[in-house]
Write a protein that holds these residues in place. Sequence first.
Motif, PDB file in Angstrom:
ATOM      1  N   ALA A 138       0.830  -1.213   0.000  1.00 19.50           N
ATOM      2  CA  ALA A 138       0.000   0.000   0.000  1.00 19.50           C
ATOM      3  C   ALA A 138       0.863   1.262   0.000  1.00 19.50           C
ATOM      4  CB  ALA A 138      -0.918  -0.009   1.216  1.00 19.50           C
ATOM      5  N   ILE A 139       1.988   1.224   0.716  1.00 20.28           N
ATOM      6  CA  ILE A 139       2.896   2.376   0.750  1.00 20.28           C
ATOM      7  C   ILE A 139       3.689   2.463  -0.556  1.00 20.28           C
ATOM      8  CG2 ILE A 139       4.782   3.500   1.989  1.00 20.28           C
ATOM      9  CD1 ILE A 139       3.900   2.075   4.515  1.00 20.28           C
ATOM     10  N   LYS A 140       4.143   1.327  -1.048  1.00 21.29           N
ATOM     11  CA  LYS A 140       4.930   1.313  -2.280  1.00 21.29           C
ATOM     12  C   LYS A 140       4.089   1.784  -3.473  1.00 21.29           C
ATOM     13  CE  LYS A 140       8.063  -1.820  -2.960  1.00 21.29           C
ATOM     14  NZ  LYS A 140       8.791  -3.114  -3.159  1.00 21.29           N
ATOM     15  N   LYS A 141       2.800   1.470  -3.450  1.00 25.32           N
ATOM     16  CA  LYS A 141       1.920   1.905  -4.541  1.00 25.32           C
ATOM     17  C   LYS A 141       1.833   3.422  -4.605  1.00 25.32           C
ATOM     18  CE  LYS A 141      -2.765   1.330  -6.362  1.00 25.32           C
ATOM     19  NZ  LYS A 141      -4.091   0.684  -6.150  1.00 25.32           N
ATOM     20  N   LEU A 142       1.857   4.069  -3.450  1.00 22.88           N
ATOM     21  CA  LEU A 142       1.803   5.531  -3.399  1.00 22.88           C
ATOM     22  C   LEU A 142       3.152   6.173  -3.699  1.00 22.88           C
ATOM     23  CD1 LEU A 142      -0.333   5.883  -0.133  1.00 22.88           C
ATOM     24  CD2 LEU A 142      -1.096   6.409  -2.461  1.00 22.88           C
ATOM     25  N   ASN A 143       4.215   5.381  -3.626  1.00 21.71           N
ATOM     26  CA  ASN A 143       5.580   5.901  -3.776  1.00 21.71           C
ATOM     27  C   ASN A 143       6.406   5.009  -4.707  1.00 21.71           C
ATOM     28  OD1 ASN A 143       5.780   8.098  -1.415  1.00 21.71           O
ATOM     29  ND2 ASN A 143       4.642   6.336  -0.640  1.00 21.71           N
ATOM     30  N   PRO A 144       5.999   4.876  -5.967  1.00 17.21           N
ATOM     31  CA  PRO A 144       6.693   3.953  -6.871  1.00 17.21           C
ATOM     32  C   PRO A 144       8.146   4.313  -7.146  1.00 17.21           C
ATOM     33  CG  PRO A 144       5.159   5.350  -8.079  1.00 17.21           C
ATOM     34  CD  PRO A 144       4.882   5.570  -6.625  1.00 17.21           C
ATOM     35  N   SER A 145       8.498   5.585  -7.004  1.00 15.28           N
ATOM     36  CA  SER A 145       9.866   6.006  -7.320  1.00 15.28           C
ATOM     37  C   SER A 145      10.747   6.192  -6.082  1.00 15.28           C
ATOM     38  CB  SER A 145       9.836   7.314  -8.119  1.00 15.28           C
ATOM     39  OG  SER A 145       9.243   8.350  -7.347  1.00 15.28           O
ATOM     40  N   VAL A 146      10.197   5.906  -4.898  1.00 13.77           N
ATOM     41  CA  VAL A 146      10.958   6.079  -3.659  1.00 13.77           C
ATOM     42  C   VAL A 146      11.511   4.727  -3.217  1.00 13.77           C
ATOM     43  CG1 VAL A 146      10.878   6.833  -1.249  1.00 13.77           C
ATOM     44  CG2 VAL A 146       9.499   8.010  -2.979  1.00 13.77           C
ATOM     45  N   ASN A 147      12.784   4.716  -2.867  1.00 18.80           N
ATOM     46  CA  ASN A 147      13.440   3.486  -2.410  1.00 18.80           C
ATOM     47  C   ASN A 147      13.132   3.264  -0.932  1.00 18.80           C
ATOM     48  OD1 ASN A 147      15.045   1.216  -2.295  1.00 18.80           O
ATOM     49  ND2 ASN A 147      16.958   2.374  -2.067  1.00 18.80           N
ATOM     50  N   LEU A 148      12.077   2.513  -0.656  1.00 22.00           N
ATOM     51  CA  LEU A 148      11.651   2.267   0.720  1.00 22.00           C
ATOM     52  C   LEU A 148      12.242   0.956   1.241  1.00 22.00           C
ATOM     53  CD1 LEU A 148       7.908   3.283   0.298  1.00 22.00           C
ATOM     54  CD2 LEU A 148       9.626   4.501   1.640  1.00 22.00           C
ATOM     55  N   PRO A 149      12.782   0.964   2.452  1.00 20.36           N
ATOM     56  CA  PRO A 149      13.408  -0.235   3.001  1.00 20.36           C
ATOM     57  C   PRO A 149      12.380  -1.239   3.529  1.00 20.36           C
ATOM     58  CG  PRO A 149      13.452   1.499   4.631  1.00 20.36           C
ATOM     59  CD  PRO A 149      12.853   2.107   3.389  1.00 20.36           C
ATOM     60  N   ASP A 150      12.779  -2.490   3.583  1.00 20.29           N
ATOM     61  CA  ASP A 150      11.949  -3.518   4.220  1.00 20.29           C
ATOM     62  C   ASP A 150      12.235  -3.458   5.724  1.00 20.29           C
ATOM     63  OD1 ASP A 150      10.280  -5.658   4.716  1.00 20.29           O
ATOM     64  OD2 ASP A 150      11.820  -7.155   4.250  1.00 20.29           O
ATOM     65  N   GLN A 151      11.677  -2.437   6.347  1.00 18.69           N
ATOM     66  CA  GLN A 151      11.967  -2.117   7.745  1.00 18.69           C
ATOM     67  C   GLN A 151      10.671  -1.958   8.523  1.00 18.69           C
ATOM     68  OE1 GLN A 151      13.882   1.705   8.227  1.00 18.69           O
ATOM     69  NE2 GLN A 151      14.730   1.190  10.223  1.00 18.69           N
ATOM     70  N   ALA A 152      10.688  -2.415   9.774  1.00 14.88           N
ATOM     71  CA  ALA A 152       9.504  -2.279  10.622  1.00 14.88           C
ATOM     72  C   ALA A 152       9.208  -0.802  10.880  1.00 14.88           C
ATOM     73  CB  ALA A 152       9.719  -3.013  11.938  1.00 14.88           C
ATOM     74  N   ILE A 153       7.922  -0.449  10.918  1.00 11.92           N
ATOM     75  CA  ILE A 153       7.495   0.913  11.216  1.00 11.92           C
ATOM     76  C   ILE A 153       7.341   1.059  12.721  1.00 11.92           C
ATOM     77  CG2 ILE A 153       5.707   2.659  10.894  1.00 11.92           C
ATOM     78  CD1 ILE A 153       4.972   1.281   8.254  1.00 11.92           C
ATOM     79  N   ALA A 154       8.051   2.017  13.295  1.00 11.60           N
ATOM     80  CA  ALA A 154       7.925   2.323  14.724  1.00 11.60           C
ATOM     81  C   ALA A 154       6.969   3.501  14.873  1.00 11.60           C
ATOM     82  CB  ALA A 154       9.288   2.654  15.322  1.00 11.60           C
ATOM     83  N   VAL A 155       5.782   3.236  15.389  1.00 13.87           N
ATOM     84  CA  VAL A 155       4.748   4.271  15.523  1.00 13.87           C
ATOM     85  C   VAL A 155       4.944   5.050  16.816  1.00 13.87           C
ATOM     86  CG1 VAL A 155       2.269   4.661  15.800  1.00 13.87           C
ATOM     87  CG2 VAL A 155       3.095   2.959  14.154  1.00 13.87           C
ATOM     88  N   VAL A 156       4.921   6.367  16.711  1.00  8.98           N
ATOM     89  CA  VAL A 156       5.063   7.249  17.876  1.00  8.98           C
ATOM     90  C   VAL A 156       3.815   8.122  17.985  1.00  8.98           C
ATOM     91  CG1 VAL A 156       6.470   9.002  19.034  1.00  8.98           C
ATOM     92  CG2 VAL A 156       7.563   7.295  17.542  1.00  8.98           C
ATOM     93  N   HIS A 157       3.270   8.238  19.185  1.00  7.33           N
ATOM     94  CA  HIS A 157       2.096   9.079  19.424  1.00  7.33           C
ATOM     95  C   HIS A 157       2.281   9.848  20.724  1.00  7.33           C
ATOM     96  CE1 HIS A 157       0.882   6.169  22.497  1.00  7.33           C
ATOM     97  NE2 HIS A 157       1.049   5.213  21.590  1.00  7.33           N
ATOM     98  N   ARG A 158       1.380  10.730  21.021  1.00  8.82           N
ATOM     99  CA  ARG A 158       1.461  11.506  22.259  1.00  8.82           C
ATOM    100  C   ARG A 158       1.063  10.651  23.461  1.00  8.82           C
ATOM    101  NH1 ARG A 158       1.337  17.209  21.437  1.00  8.82           N
ATOM    102  NH2 ARG A 158       1.013  17.446  23.677  1.00  8.82           N
ATOM    103  N   SER A 159       1.726  10.876  24.576  1.00 12.42           N
ATOM    104  CA  SER A 159       1.389  10.174  25.813  1.00 12.42           C
ATOM    105  C   SER A 159       0.545  11.034  26.744  1.00 12.42           C
ATOM    106  CB  SER A 159       2.672   9.741  26.546  1.00 12.42           C
ATOM    107  OG  SER A 159       3.464  10.877  26.883  1.00 12.42           O
ATOM    108  N   ASP A 160       0.516  12.349  26.495  1.00 11.98           N
ATOM    109  CA  ASP A 160      -0.227  13.280  27.348  1.00 11.98           C
ATOM    110  C   ASP A 160      -1.523  13.695  26.663  1.00 11.98           C
ATOM    111  OD1 ASP A 160       1.421  14.467  25.400  1.00 11.98           O
ATOM    112  OD2 ASP A 160       1.378  16.404  26.389  1.00 11.98           O
TER     113      ASP A 160
END
Length: 253
Positions: A138-160
Amino acid sequence: MKAIFRTAVVAVAGLAAVTSGALAADISGAGATFPAPVYGKWAGAYKSATGTGINYQAIGSGAGIAQIKAKTVTFGASDKPLKGKDLDAAGLTMFPTVVGGVVPVVNISGVKPGQLVLDGPTLANIYQGKIGRWSDPAIKKLNPSVNLPDQAIAVVHRSDGSGTSFIWTNYLGKVSQEWMQSVGSDTSVDWPVGIGAKGNEGVAGNVAQTSGSIGYVEYAYAKSNHMGYARMINHDGARSAPISTPSALLRRM
């Protein structure tokens, strides 16, 4: 930039009116981290013009609302509008001061600021844990020309309790019915995945230090920290600038 400058002039004039009876002492305020960078600049200009300092604590919208209700500060700031009945019950008025943009920030090796493109449903799926790697189709489809790594996504959000989180979750709820039904929209939610950080500063710092991460901050934090950020595909299918939304001041009537 011109729209932001015009808003700044109105906000400073409004703050002067609020505090005209208390020029002998510094003015205290607390709340959203979203507008803190511009509040700091306005405070410096106001002190140069009047000799009165403004002590603003960027502690989050929820804490700012609590402090103005407790009468421990002169004004509070929140990115989430309060309902009229809540304002009336606390004897408060609320008015907008500045418009900024909430933007997804990323730390992906080799990806430049603004190079990555996401859409709302994909972003919602990332924050729900349904998309867990940058190489997801789904991400690669939106970014066909970007070299995206096969890397886990670390999600960060607010704690407060955060008006920025309200803006973020409100947007995700508008683009994903599943998000609205399972998570909802508020200053604090039960996040499906990810790690929490306090304030826009905390999210920016955590993303900057964590390879493969994604978070959300007001655009000024992305710019000042030279962070990578993603452009969003809007309702019309165009690649858009950061999401714009107002921040507001609370004062006693």
